[in-house]
Design an enzyme around this catalytic site. Structure first.
Site, PDB file in Angstrom:
ATOM      1  N   HIS A  24       0.437 -12.632   0.463  1.00 18.62           N
ATOM      2  CA  HIS A  24       0.706 -12.368   1.917  1.00 18.62           C
ATOM      3  C   HIS A  24       0.246 -13.268   3.110  1.00 18.62           C
ATOM      4  O   HIS A  24       0.115 -12.833   4.388  1.00 18.62           O
ATOM      5  CB  HIS A  24       0.341 -10.747   2.183  1.00 18.62           C
ATOM      6  N   ARG A  41      -3.449  -6.240  14.620  1.00 24.84           N
ATOM      7  CA  ARG A  41      -4.788  -6.664  14.634  1.00 24.84           C
ATOM      8  C   ARG A  41      -5.218  -7.762  15.478  1.00 24.84           C
ATOM      9  O   ARG A  41      -4.300  -8.625  15.735  1.00 24.84           O
ATOM     10  CB  ARG A  41      -5.046  -6.843  12.978  1.00 24.84           C
ATOM     11  N   LYS A  55      -3.652 -14.925  15.623  1.00 26.13           N
ATOM     12  CA  LYS A  55      -2.505 -14.305  16.219  1.00 26.13           C
ATOM     13  C   LYS A  55      -2.548 -14.406  17.769  1.00 26.13           C
ATOM     14  O   LYS A  55      -1.508 -14.111  18.497  1.00 26.13           O
ATOM     15  CB  LYS A  55      -2.638 -12.583  15.979  1.00 26.13           C
ATOM     16  N   THR A  78       5.720  -7.695  10.714  1.00 25.48           N
ATOM     17  CA  THR A  78       6.533  -6.715  10.633  1.00 25.48           C
ATOM     18  C   THR A  78       6.536  -5.863  11.846  1.00 25.48           C
ATOM     19  O   THR A  78       7.984  -5.628  12.428  1.00 25.48           O
ATOM     20  CB  THR A  78       6.256  -5.997   9.544  1.00 25.48           C
TER      21      THR A  78
HETATM   22  C1  Z16 Z   1      -2.292  -8.103   5.806  1.00 24.45           C
HETATM   23  O1  Z16 Z   1      -1.996  -7.116   6.390  1.00 24.45           O
HETATM   24  C2  Z16 Z   1      -1.665  -9.454   5.736  1.00 24.45           C
HETATM   25  C3  Z16 Z   1      -1.860 -10.342   4.881  1.00 24.45           C
HETATM   26  C4  Z16 Z   1      -2.974 -10.158   4.132  1.00 24.45           C
HETATM   27  O2  Z16 Z   1      -3.226 -11.103   3.196  1.00 24.45           O
HETATM   28  C5  Z16 Z   1      -4.039  -9.102   4.529  1.00 24.45           C
HETATM   29  C6  Z16 Z   1      -3.760  -7.960   5.205  1.00 24.45           C
HETATM   30 CL1  Z16 Z   1      -4.597  -6.745   5.228  1.00 24.45          CL
HETATM   31  C7  Z16 Z   1      -0.305  -9.279   6.387  1.00 24.45           C
HETATM   32  C8  Z16 Z   1       0.272 -10.440   6.991  1.00 24.45           C
HETATM   33  O3  Z16 Z   1      -0.778 -11.082   7.908  1.00 24.45           O
HETATM   34  C9  Z16 Z   1       1.561 -10.233   7.877  1.00 24.45           C
HETATM   35  O4  Z16 Z   1       2.159 -11.499   8.323  1.00 24.45           O
HETATM   36  C10 Z16 Z   1       2.445  -9.827   6.967  1.00 24.45           C
HETATM   37  O5  Z16 Z   1       3.722  -9.208   7.530  1.00 24.45           O
HETATM   38  C11 Z16 Z   1       2.089  -8.514   6.223  1.00 24.45           C
HETATM   39  O6  Z16 Z   1       0.825  -8.719   5.715  1.00 24.45           O
HETATM   40  C12 Z16 Z   1       3.108  -7.811   5.263  1.00 24.45           C
HETATM   41  O7  Z16 Z   1       3.529  -8.842   4.145  1.00 24.45           O
END
Ligand code: Z16
Length: 787
Positions: free
Chosen positions: A335, A524, A529, A631
């Site tokens: 992610h 966040r 960001k 998202t």
């Molecule tokens: C998180 O919310 C995400 C990645 C990560 O390694 C750890 C956490 Cl807590 C997020 C991404 O930043 C975001 O771009 C993505 O849409 C989301 O994960 C779901 O894939």
């Protein structure tokens, strides 16, 4: 559903659980009684699903986070009884909305990753996929954010202190989890995950840590009461609180204990059920035929050695055979490409928590190295692949070797994994890599949270089929040139903005104008960001309006919100900056009919449900290449906001689907940033561009007050002064400023053409179908899980 029966059983429950007469019950009582009544209503179907799927192939979603939010409204929607229940309640003088507010968000996640897991649970059930969720039942969810004097202050989030209306404790399925220095009991709490208007009820099983023996009487009998209590606390500590860092690995023993705790319990649960229902298969020949485990980021990777351990140590399977079974059982989702988030665990910590797993990892690493050497690779060439290096266990490497699939969460993100983050692995095993662009559930994020737009769509399309197949929204395009429809779209947005304005007045004490542009950035707080890009632009805009009060300008309300990790000083500085800018601007009567700034306190799922429907502009301004997907961007799009965004993550796919001409793209692309990376000097931009200088200088001019926290100096320095070997402005805020500003000017001009705007809004809604998590989950099921 039989209305009379429902009402009867509701009132019965209410009186039974409170021992009060109906008139004496509180709103909280009424909320919990409603939960009970709904749980009774779904009980039969839930059991049916459990029974039916005992011997079927299932997917298991392992995640340290499930950001579920509230369940009441969503469950009623999915059961198809939302309106009826509202009616029933009003017949006995209960206002649904007021009791809805008694539900605390289940905030068992930090942000995108945890919310994605919750959307997947909704979509899997809706698509009738047998998917089990496994996670942690944190006693305290993500901290509550309070703002004091502009600073973030964290508070506790004991979300179940008054009870938990949506879980069933399944004591009999408890498991024993052994750490090197401690043995605890894992007790499962099952939450029903309802499909949308179908019979499917899947299970989200969250484990809670409890003492192995409720009370150690040996201590007690020796008059060592403290010690007895201490042991109990030490067990409960494991699931006491969710770690509040997103995107930042946490190197603490307790964190690894959390991970091992829920993974071990879940693996044991799967294996013991397998032995019960497939009792002929003593050799586990068919284990991977019936189980596929999707690992949500690096957090649950310890489940890999745990499965091997259980197979080898507890079931007498040969090591090599256990490895084969395991390799066919796991799939891994990454992610993020931010290095600071990729987990690695020091050998010492692993030995302290789960020594046998470390043994197994060591063996896997040795086998891997041996295999590479046989292929003729040099020690050096092997280095990037090692699972253990410099006494650190590199969890992503472990997952990639041991999984049959590795996926990213948006097209660009997956490309970066292949080209960069995991390029060595990709060369070796290209067939494992695949993309699964994220999605969101349209039930929570439109049907439930934006009733007006939802009803409007159904009316225009003449059916509500779109709720089951979101690509049907495409048919709305036949109204693109219908003025009446476009006006209705504007009217719905206006109504939603009025509702948000009311909510913000009540909760933030700030009055905002629903006729102004609502420009929203909620997520966040993180440097990548770039909330500070947004804020620097607001500062500069404010100064321009002061200098030139007659400037042609469409009134705008800038809304920001989000939590900072408690230890992330610069993110907290950004929050202070937002609040300070809001204070200055909102109190300046010369401008405050033109711009307002709101930092919403305690942004969370249930606040998002009010924000997304009311947005005109969705701010998605991360540095290109850094946001894996995003998202929130999809939630805004689905609710008719236009995206002001960089060429990053899923924004790219939003532009592709809705047309870039119907949104606002700005900023440098990844390739350009990679090229200029070494030569980039933010000071050049600072000296060359007056507006940049104006905004950056304001951080230190005295106009804004950081109460001697040095926070604004920190932001100033990170933008233009390289510090301690660290480059300045690594997220290219100043580089993208000018284009960002120009794009805002364009938005401001174009907004007054209300019909053209509504047309673009409709274009976005009509093309949001791709971003349904129904599509995403079906891709997982077809390509990876073979369900
Ligand atoms: C998180 O919310 C995400 C990645 C990560 O390694 C750890 C956490 Cl807590 C997020 C991404 O930043 C975001 O771009 C993505 O849409 C989301 O994960 C779901 O894939």
């Amino acid at each position: 559903m039989n209305k009379n029966k429902f009402m009867e059983s509701y009132i019965e429950n209410l009186q039974r659980i409170t021992l009060k007469n109906f008139a004496e019950t509180s709103d909280k009582d009424r909320y919990f009684a409603l939960c009970d009544t709904i749980m009774e209503l779904i009980n039969q179907e839930w059991r049916n699903c459990k029974n039916r799927t005992r011997r079927s192939r299932k997917a298991y979603y392992f995640s340290a986070e499930f950001l579920v939010g509230r369940s009441l409204g969503n469950n009623l929607i999915n059961l198809g009884i939302y309106d009826e229940v509202k009616e029933i309640l009003s017949e006995i003088d209960i206002d649904f909305e007021s009791i809805e507010n008694f539900e605390d968000d289940a905030a068992l996640g930090n942000g995108g990753l945890g919310r994605l897991a919750a959307c997947f649970m909704d979509s899997a059930a809706t698509q009738k996929l047998d998917m089990y969720g496994y996670g942690v039942r944190y006693r305290e969810g993500l901290f509550k954010q309070k703002i004091e004097n502009g600073f973030q202050v964290e508070g506790g989030d004991h979300w179940i202190k008054d009870g938990d209306g949506w879980s069933i404790r399944v004591e009999s399925d408890s498991k024993i989890v052994k750490f090197r220095d401690q043995t605890v009991k894992a007790v499962p709490y099952d939450m029903p995950m309802l499909g949308f208007e179908n019979e499917q009820v899947n299970t989200l099983r969250l484990w809670q840590a409890e003492p192995f023996e409720e009370f150690d009487f040996s201590y007690f009998n020796n008059f060592q009461y403290d010690k007895a209590v201490e042991e109990k606390n030490r067990a409960e500590d494991i699931t006491r609180v969710l770690y509040p860092n997103d995107m930042q690995r946490e190197g603490r023993v307790l964190r690894l204990k959390q991970q091992y705790f829920f993974c071990s319990a879940s693996i044991q649960d799967m294996v013991s059920k397998y032995k019960r229902y497939f009792d002929h298969d003593l050799q586990f020949e068919d284990f991977s035929k019936y189980h596929i485990i999707q690992l949500n980021d690096t957090h649950p990777i310890i489940a890999i050695p745990e499965l091997i351990r259980v197979l080898v140590d507890e079931n007498g399977i040969e090591f090599e055979r256990a490895v084969e079974i395991t390799k066919n059982t796991f799939a891994f989702t990454n992610h993020t490409v931010l290095q600071e988030a990729l987990e690695s665990w020091p050998k010492d910590i692993m030995l302290e928590v789960c020594p046998r797993c470390f043994d197994i990892i060591k063996k896997l690493n040795e086998n891997l190295v041996k295999e590479f050497k046989e292929k003729g690779l040099s020690e050096e060439a092997i280095d990037p692949y090692r699972i253990i290096r410099f006494d650190q266990v590199r969890m992503a490497n472990l997952a990639i070797v041991m999984s049959k699939s590795v996926n990213g969460v948006a097209k660009l993100h997956t490309q970066i994994l292949k080209d960069d983050t995991f390029k060595n692995w990709y060369k070796l095993m290209p067939e494992k890599f695949n993309n699964k662009t994220n999605g969101i559930t349209p039930r929570r994020w439109l049907v439930y949270s934006n009733i007006k737009l939802s009803n409007f769509i159904t009316e225009k399309l003449g059916s509500d089929d779109w709720k089951y197949d979101l690509t049907k929204l495409k048919d709305l395009e036949k109204y693109l040139d219908d003025e009446k429809t476009l006006e209705e779209i504007n009217q719905i947005k206006f109504e939603n903005k009025k509702e948000l304005a009311k909510y913000i007045l009540e909760n933030e004490g700030i009055s905002i104008n629903p006729n102004s542009i609502f420009d929203i950035q909620v997520k966040r707080i993180h440097e990548y960001k770039r909330q500070h890009l947004n804020l620097l632009h607001i500062i500069n805009l404010y100064h321009k309006l002061k200098k030139n009060p007659d400037m042609d300008f469409y009134p705008t309300t800038f809304i920001l919100g989000g939590k900072a990790a408690p230890g992330y000083f610069r993110a907290k500085a950004i929050i202070k900056l937002a609040n300070e800018i809001a204070r200055v601007i909102n109190n300046d009567e010369e401008v405050n009919d033109k711009i307002k700034v709101v930092f919403v306190n305690n942004y969370r799922v249930s606040y998002g449900e009010k924000l997304f429907p009311a947005a005109d502009i969705s701010e998605q301004i991360s540095t290109a290449g850094k946001e894996a997907s995003g998202t929130g961007n999809m939630k805004f799009m689905l609710n008719g906001a236009l995206t002001l965004g960089t060429y990053d993550g899923a924004n790219i796919e939003i532009f592709e689907n809705a047309g870039v001409e119907n949104n606002y793209l700005f900023g440098a692309k990844v390739e350009e940033l990679n090229e200029i990376y070494d030569s980039y000097n933010p000071k050049e931009f600072y000296y060359k561009n007056e507006d940049i200088k104006d905004a950056v200088d304001t951080l230190l001019s005295g106009e804004l007050n950081d109460n001697d926290s040095y926070m604004f100096l920190d932001i100033y320095n990170c933008l233009i002064n390289p510090q301690g070997g660290e480059k300045a402005d690594t997220y290219f805020v100043l580089k993208d400023f000018e284009d960002y500003k120009k794009t805002h000017e364009k938005i401001n001009k174009e907004y007054s053409d209300r019909l053209t705007w509504a047309r673009k809004s409709l274009k976005n809604i009509a093309n949001a179908g791709y971003f349904s998590s129904d599509r995403t989950i079906l891709e997982y099921a077809k390509d990876i899980w073979k369900l």
